[in-house]
Design an enzyme around this catalytic site. Structure first.
Site, PDB file in Angstrom:
ATOM      1  N   ASP A  39       0.869  -1.184   0.000  1.00  0.00           N
ATOM      2  CA  ASP A  39       0.000   0.000   0.000  1.00  0.00           C
ATOM      3  C   ASP A  39       0.903   1.230   0.000  1.00  0.00           C
ATOM      4  OD1 ASP A  39      -3.243   0.373   1.022  1.00  0.00           O
ATOM      5  OD2 ASP A  39      -1.955   2.144   1.026  1.00  0.00           O
ATOM      6  N   TYR A  69       6.896  -4.171  -4.560  1.00  0.00           N
ATOM      7  CA  TYR A  69       6.639  -4.872  -5.824  1.00  0.00           C
ATOM      8  C   TYR A  69       7.640  -5.995  -6.106  1.00  0.00           C
ATOM      9  CZ  TYR A  69       2.929  -1.591  -6.595  1.00  0.00           C
ATOM     10  OH  TYR A  69       1.769  -0.898  -6.451  1.00  0.00           O
ATOM     11  N   ARG A  92     -19.960   3.625  -9.953  1.00  0.00           N
ATOM     12  CA  ARG A  92     -18.621   3.058 -10.136  1.00  0.00           C
ATOM     13  C   ARG A  92     -17.897   3.778 -11.274  1.00  0.00           C
ATOM     14  NH1 ARG A  92     -22.208  -0.969  -8.946  1.00  0.00           N
ATOM     15  NH2 ARG A  92     -21.700  -2.274  -7.155  1.00  0.00           N
ATOM     16  N   PRO A 125     -14.056   1.212 -11.614  1.00  0.00           N
ATOM     17  CA  PRO A 125     -14.986   0.278 -12.255  1.00  0.00           C
ATOM     18  C   PRO A 125     -14.217  -0.931 -12.799  1.00  0.00           C
ATOM     19  CG  PRO A 125     -14.634   2.206 -13.661  1.00  0.00           C
ATOM     20  CD  PRO A 125     -13.860   2.448 -12.407  1.00  0.00           C
ATOM     21  N   SER A 147     -12.620  -9.204 -10.987  1.00  0.00           N
ATOM     22  CA  SER A 147     -13.591  -9.950 -10.166  1.00  0.00           C
ATOM     23  C   SER A 147     -14.991  -9.891 -10.763  1.00  0.00           C
ATOM     24  CB  SER A 147     -13.600  -9.438  -8.722  1.00  0.00           C
ATOM     25  OG  SER A 147     -13.915  -8.066  -8.692  1.00  0.00           O
ATOM     26  N   ASP A 152     -21.905  -9.720  -7.687  1.00  0.00           N
ATOM     27  CA  ASP A 152     -23.318  -9.460  -8.019  1.00  0.00           C
ATOM     28  C   ASP A 152     -24.068 -10.786  -8.143  1.00  0.00           C
ATOM     29  OD1 ASP A 152     -22.810  -6.418  -9.492  1.00  0.00           O
ATOM     30  OD2 ASP A 152     -21.213  -7.888  -9.417  1.00  0.00           O
ATOM     31  N   THR A 153     -23.393 -11.796  -8.718  1.00  0.00           N
ATOM     32  CA  THR A 153     -24.015 -13.112  -8.871  1.00  0.00           C
ATOM     33  C   THR A 153     -24.276 -13.734  -7.500  1.00  0.00           C
ATOM     34  OG1 THR A 153     -23.091 -13.406 -11.069  1.00  0.00           O
ATOM     35  CG2 THR A 153     -23.606 -15.423  -9.859  1.00  0.00           C
ATOM     36  N   ARG A 155     -24.817 -12.016  -4.773  1.00  0.00           N
ATOM     37  CA  ARG A 155     -25.948 -11.266  -4.209  1.00  0.00           C
ATOM     38  C   ARG A 155     -27.263 -11.758  -4.813  1.00  0.00           C
ATOM     39  NH1 ARG A 155     -22.673  -5.543  -4.740  1.00  0.00           N
ATOM     40  NH2 ARG A 155     -21.853  -5.528  -2.625  1.00  0.00           N
ATOM     41  N   HIS A 179     -20.058  -4.870 -14.179  1.00  0.00           N
ATOM     42  CA  HIS A 179     -20.244  -4.811 -12.722  1.00  0.00           C
ATOM     43  C   HIS A 179     -20.582  -3.352 -12.425  1.00  0.00           C
ATOM     44  CE1 HIS A 179     -19.685  -4.987  -8.434  1.00  0.00           C
ATOM     45  NE2 HIS A 179     -18.668  -4.157  -8.479  1.00  0.00           N
TER      46      HIS A 179
END
Ligand code: 6V0
Length: 317
Positions: A39, A69, A92, A125, A147, A152-153, A155, A179
């Site tokens: 981070d 890295y 998004r 997004p 991802s 969403d699937t 959910r 998404h």
């Protein structure tokens, strides 16, 4: 020189809500023996690594540390969750310029180490940023995935399962496309244990199909907005979704998952990254799976693709 990917190592870039929840889920999964947390806020990465490491005596041994890295160069999977998240009311797609700038500082660091593993984009997004990561990295398309609509699937399955009083794992239904706000609930193939969803609804005493379908699809689409309005960010559901994608890759399980992947003609989609079903295994995307769609679903899918193509075309990459 390129380092071979170590199948027991993962790196996470971005240790905010999503990165840390993902790290916690992965620690418990025992899929990996080494996890590097990266981070720009080094203290944040160090704090998360320490906190999560203290759960290790209840899971399995693992080397978790704040890294850089060079540490990510031989990871089997680099998960990118860095970037701004949605503020209440933001879509998004509103995040695109901020997060493309952030990706320009991350992806070249990965690419110049001749990375041989799988790059898994989670930042939003997500479909656009997967496309951006593909372009900035020059990596093969199968190894750069997002991802997508895996969350969403999940959910969708959860809400349908609640509606029907059935285990969501027996609900076979998908969200595809973007998404985001133009996502599509693929009702025409939705079924419960092989029974078409409307027939199953009737078995369970629900006859108001159109109204219920509309409400459920809206609830799925608006889940993130509702959670963000109430608690500022969403992270547990996505953490479990990322864990599932990691399992598919590390164990070469080959499930069909609606991840973000570059389209080459399935359903007439070209030159765009969209969340569409694909077989996912050790090499990332192994096979793009066509799913039967109604005319309306197909038309909406093409509209979704057009929206994303317009945004990608306007970016300076
Ligand atoms: P957050 O809690 O603000 O965390 C972002 C982290 O990224 C912070 O710790 C930053 O310090 C770090 N960061 C920023 N710039 C860099 C950089 N250049 N290099 C390394 N680290 C950096 O956000 P949160 O974790 O809530 O969300 C992260 C991203 O995930 C956002 O874009 C969300 O919209 C996205 N989500 C995606 C989901 C999906 O289904 N794909 C679901 C939920 C959130």
């Amino acid at each position: 020189m390129a380092k071979a990917a170590n199948n027991r190592k993962v790196a996470i870039v971005g240790c905010g809500f999503v990165g840390s929840a993902t790290a916690f889920a992965l620690m418990q999964s025992e899929l990996f023996t080494e996890m590097a947390l990266i981070d720009v806020d080094r203290d944040r990465a160090e704090g998360e690594a320490l906190d999560i490491a203290h759960g290790m005596p209840f899971a399995g041994p693992m080397n978790i540390y704040a890294g850089d890295y060079d540490d990510a160069a031989d990871a089997a999977i680099i998960i990118v969750t860095a970037g701004a998240n949605q503020q209440p009311g933001e879509t998004r797609l509103d995040l695109v310029h901020k997060n493309v700038r952030i990706f320009k500082s991350i992806i070249p660091e990965i690419a110049r180490r001749d990375y041989q593993g799988i790059l898994l984009v989670v930042s939003n997004p997500v479909d656009i940023l997967t496309h951006v990561a593909l372009k900035l990295s020059g990596m093969p398309e199968n190894r750069v995935i997002g991802s997508g609509t895996v969350l969403d699937t999940a959910r969708f399955k959860y809400i349908l399962g609640e509606h029907l009083g059935v285990d969501p794992r027996n609900v076979h239904a998908r969200i595809i496309g973007e998404h985001g706000d133009s996502e599509i609930a693929a009702w025409s193939t939705a079924n419960v244990s092989g029974i078409p969803v409307n027939d199953f609804c009737e078995l369970r005493g629900h006859f108001d199909h159109d109204e219920s379908m509309q409400r459920i699809a809206e609830d799925v689409k608006n889940s993130a907005y509702e959670i963000i309005a109430k608690k500022r960010a969403t992270y547990y559901g996505i953490a479990m979704s990322v864990k599932r994608i990691c399992e598919a890759i590390v164990r070469d399980e080959k499930p069909i998952l609606p991840v973000s992947n570059f389209q080459h003609g399935v359903h007439g989609l070209h030159d765009v990254v969209l969340s569409m079903p694909a077989v996912v295994g050790k090499d990332g995307i192994e096979y793009q799976v066509p799913c039967p769609l109604s005319d309306d679903e197909l038309a909406r899918l093409h509209a979704s693709a057009k929206t994303l193509q317009g945004i990608i075309g306007g970016l300076d990459l």
